[in-house]
Design a protein around this motif. Structure first.
Motif, PDB file in Angstrom:
ATOM      1  N   LEU A 232       0.827  -1.214   0.000  1.00 31.16           N
ATOM      2  CA  LEU A 232       0.000   0.000   0.000  1.00 31.16           C
ATOM      3  C   LEU A 232       0.857   1.259   0.000  1.00 31.16           C
ATOM      4  O   LEU A 232       0.555   2.228  -0.706  1.00 31.16           O
ATOM      5  CB  LEU A 232      -0.921  -0.001   1.218  1.00 31.16           C
ATOM      6  N   ALA A 233       1.935   1.258   0.782  1.00 29.60           N
ATOM      7  CA  ALA A 233       2.787   2.438   0.870  1.00 29.60           C
ATOM      8  C   ALA A 233       3.470   2.741  -0.461  1.00 29.60           C
ATOM      9  O   ALA A 233       3.659   3.901  -0.828  1.00 29.60           O
ATOM     10  CB  ALA A 233       3.825   2.253   1.968  1.00 29.60           C
ATOM     11  N   LEU A 234       3.849   1.683  -1.187  1.00 32.28           N
ATOM     12  CA  LEU A 234       4.532   1.853  -2.466  1.00 32.28           C
ATOM     13  C   LEU A 234       3.562   1.900  -3.653  1.00 32.28           C
ATOM     14  O   LEU A 234       4.012   1.935  -4.797  1.00 32.28           O
ATOM     15  CB  LEU A 234       5.543   0.723  -2.668  1.00 32.28           C
ATOM     16  N   ASP A 235       2.252   1.858  -3.343  1.00 32.97           N
ATOM     17  CA  ASP A 235       1.213   1.942  -4.382  1.00 32.97           C
ATOM     18  C   ASP A 235       1.349   0.809  -5.402  1.00 32.97           C
ATOM     19  O   ASP A 235       1.226   1.029  -6.611  1.00 32.97           O
ATOM     20  CB  ASP A 235       1.289   3.309  -5.090  1.00 32.97           C
ATOM     21  N   TRP A 236       1.584  -0.416  -4.900  1.00 30.81           N
ATOM     22  CA  TRP A 236       1.679  -1.572  -5.773  1.00 30.81           C
ATOM     23  C   TRP A 236       0.317  -2.199  -6.066  1.00 30.81           C
ATOM     24  O   TRP A 236       0.160  -2.875  -7.079  1.00 30.81           O
ATOM     25  CB  TRP A 236       2.585  -2.630  -5.145  1.00 30.81           C
ATOM     26  N   VAL A 237      -0.636  -2.013  -5.172  1.00 35.38           N
ATOM     27  CA  VAL A 237      -1.919  -2.700  -5.296  1.00 35.38           C
ATOM     28  C   VAL A 237      -2.960  -1.757  -5.876  1.00 35.38           C
ATOM     29  O   VAL A 237      -2.917  -0.538  -5.661  1.00 35.38           O
ATOM     30  CB  VAL A 237      -2.387  -3.246  -3.936  1.00 35.38           C
ATOM     31  N   ASP A 238      -3.883  -2.334  -6.614  1.00 33.54           N
ATOM     32  CA  ASP A 238      -5.002  -1.583  -7.169  1.00 33.54           C
ATOM     33  C   ASP A 238      -6.274  -1.784  -6.358  1.00 33.54           C
ATOM     34  O   ASP A 238      -7.165  -0.932  -6.383  1.00 33.54           O
ATOM     35  CB  ASP A 238      -5.254  -2.009  -8.619  1.00 33.54           C
ATOM     36  N   VAL A 239      -6.367  -2.928  -5.667  1.00 38.27           N
ATOM     37  CA  VAL A 239      -7.521  -3.238  -4.818  1.00 38.27           C
ATOM     38  C   VAL A 239      -7.028  -3.254  -3.373  1.00 38.27           C
ATOM     39  O   VAL A 239      -6.231  -4.108  -2.998  1.00 38.27           O
ATOM     40  CB  VAL A 239      -8.143  -4.598  -5.187  1.00 38.27           C
ATOM     41  N   VAL A 240      -7.495  -2.321  -2.571  1.00 42.52           N
ATOM     42  CA  VAL A 240      -6.920  -2.124  -1.236  1.00 42.52           C
ATOM     43  C   VAL A 240      -7.657  -2.880  -0.136  1.00 42.52           C
ATOM     44  O   VAL A 240      -7.102  -3.072   0.951  1.00 42.52           O
ATOM     45  CB  VAL A 240      -6.892  -0.624  -0.879  1.00 42.52           C
ATOM     46  N   ILE A 241      -8.900  -3.327  -0.380  1.00 42.81           N
ATOM     47  CA  ILE A 241      -9.687  -3.934   0.693  1.00 42.81           C
ATOM     48  C   ILE A 241      -9.035  -5.208   1.251  1.00 42.81           C
ATOM     49  O   ILE A 241      -8.926  -5.354   2.481  1.00 42.81           O
ATOM     50  CB  ILE A 241     -11.118  -4.213   0.202  1.00 42.81           C
ATOM     51  N   PRO A 242      -8.580  -6.173   0.424  1.00 38.91           N
ATOM     52  CA  PRO A 242      -7.934  -7.361   1.014  1.00 38.91           C
ATOM     53  C   PRO A 242      -6.701  -7.016   1.843  1.00 38.91           C
ATOM     54  O   PRO A 242      -6.475  -7.621   2.907  1.00 38.91           O
ATOM     55  CB  PRO A 242      -7.565  -8.199  -0.222  1.00 38.91           C
ATOM     56  N   SER A 243      -5.896  -6.061   1.397  1.00 42.20           N
ATOM     57  CA  SER A 243      -4.711  -5.666   2.159  1.00 42.20           C
ATOM     58  C   SER A 243      -5.100  -5.013   3.476  1.00 42.20           C
ATOM     59  O   SER A 243      -4.468  -5.254   4.507  1.00 42.20           O
ATOM     60  CB  SER A 243      -3.850  -4.712   1.329  1.00 42.20           C
ATOM     61  N   LEU A 244      -6.140  -4.178   3.471  1.00 39.60           N
ATOM     62  CA  LEU A 244      -6.580  -3.539   4.702  1.00 39.60           C
ATOM     63  C   LEU A 244      -7.108  -4.562   5.704  1.00 39.60           C
ATOM     64  O   LEU A 244      -6.874  -4.453   6.913  1.00 39.60           O
ATOM     65  CB  LEU A 244      -7.663  -2.504   4.396  1.00 39.60           C
ATOM     66  N   ILE A 245      -7.812  -5.578   5.215  1.00 37.38           N
ATOM     67  CA  ILE A 245      -8.303  -6.638   6.101  1.00 37.38           C
ATOM     68  C   ILE A 245      -7.134  -7.389   6.726  1.00 37.38           C
ATOM     69  O   ILE A 245      -7.134  -7.695   7.930  1.00 37.38           O
ATOM     70  CB  ILE A 245      -9.225  -7.592   5.325  1.00 37.38           C
ATOM     71  N   CYS A 246      -6.121  -7.694   5.926  1.00 36.85           N
ATOM     72  CA  CYS A 246      -4.942  -8.406   6.431  1.00 36.85           C
ATOM     73  C   CYS A 246      -4.213  -7.575   7.474  1.00 36.85           C
ATOM     74  O   CYS A 246      -3.805  -8.093   8.526  1.00 36.85           O
ATOM     75  CB  CYS A 246      -4.019  -8.752   5.266  1.00 36.85           C
ATOM     76  N   ILE A 247      -4.024  -6.308   7.206  1.00 35.00           N
ATOM     77  CA  ILE A 247      -3.332  -5.429   8.157  1.00 35.00           C
ATOM     78  C   ILE A 247      -4.117  -5.329   9.463  1.00 35.00           C
ATOM     79  O   ILE A 247      -3.547  -5.392  10.559  1.00 35.00           O
ATOM     80  CB  ILE A 247      -3.127  -4.041   7.533  1.00 35.00           C
TER      81      ILE A 247
END
Length: 226
Positions: free
Chosen positions: A183-198
């Motif tokens: 997320l910090a490096l803007d690699w992902v286009d869909v942020v919801i799965p990453s936010l759930i993991c975090i």
């Protein structure tokens, strides 16, 4: 009889490392037979099943390659989808081999599976699907979230002490840092799965630090021989 100078305990049998801290044992002149029976390896117990699965894997790969070649040769299809089948079979066998080798510790098995499946997903996305980012958008955060949940469930079902799975849970929380970097490096286009993991990682870490602080300290001291 052997002696562990770190733990100060005596160990019977032909052990070379302490069962508690894994430090080398100092062997005495006299030795006693092992107190634990030798168990047959899983690979020997289920050798027939593994051979059958290997045969089916070879048949599936060969048939898919033949059908794909025939379709491409006739002009009905232009893609070599048999490579996906072969890659899937190879990933399955590597994952199965890791499960067999790490079968004595379920939490370590989960960690190995997360690492391997993450590498497989990234490699598959990069080499076979033209880097559409499904591996880092969905696969990686979902794998880490499921692994953290699985460790908590296993700890309850098997009635494990916190000390038994503390380090592996902390190591799994390290995987939650990957979505943060993505997320910090803007690699992902869909942020919801990453936010759930975090979020799951933060909750797990908060539970450890608030409710299991003393057990966490003891486990680190034991692991680091402090």
């Amino acid at each position: 009889m052997s002696k562990c100078h770190h733990c100060g305990v005596s160990v019977t049998g032909q052990w070379q490392h302490c069962p508690l801290c894994q430090s080398p044992l100092t062997a005495d002149e006299t030795s006693s037979p092992d107190q634990f029976p030798l168990l047959p390896l899983v690979s020997r117990q289920y050798s027939g099943l593994l051979r059958g699965l290997l045969f089916l894997s070879v048949c599936l790969t060969a048939i898919s390659a033949a059908v794909n070649f025939a379709l491409v040769r006739s002009g009905r299809h232009e893609q070599w989808w048999c490579l996906f089948v072969a890659a899937g079979v190879a990933c399955t066998w590597i994952s199965l081999g890791t499960i067999i080798r790490k079968r004595r510790n379920l939490h370590k098995t989960i960690l190995w599976q997360v690492a391997l499946m993450s590498l497989f997903a990234i490699g598959w996305d990069w080499l076979l699907t033209g880097w559409t980012k499904w591996s880092i958008n969905y696969a990686l955060p979902i794998l880490c979230t499921v692994a953290m949940a699985a460790m908590q469930v296993l700890a309850r079902i098997l009635r494990l002490r916190v000390e038994d799975y503390m380090v592996y849970l902390l190591l799994d929380l390290v995987f939650a840092v990957v979505p943060v970097l993505a997320l910090a490096l803007d690699w992902v286009d869909v942020v919801i799965p990453s936010l759930i993991c975090i979020t799951a990682g933060v909750i797990s870490l908060a539970w450890l630090l608030i409710f299991q602080r003393e057990a966490l300290r003891r486990e680190f001291n034991r692991r680091l021989h402090l």
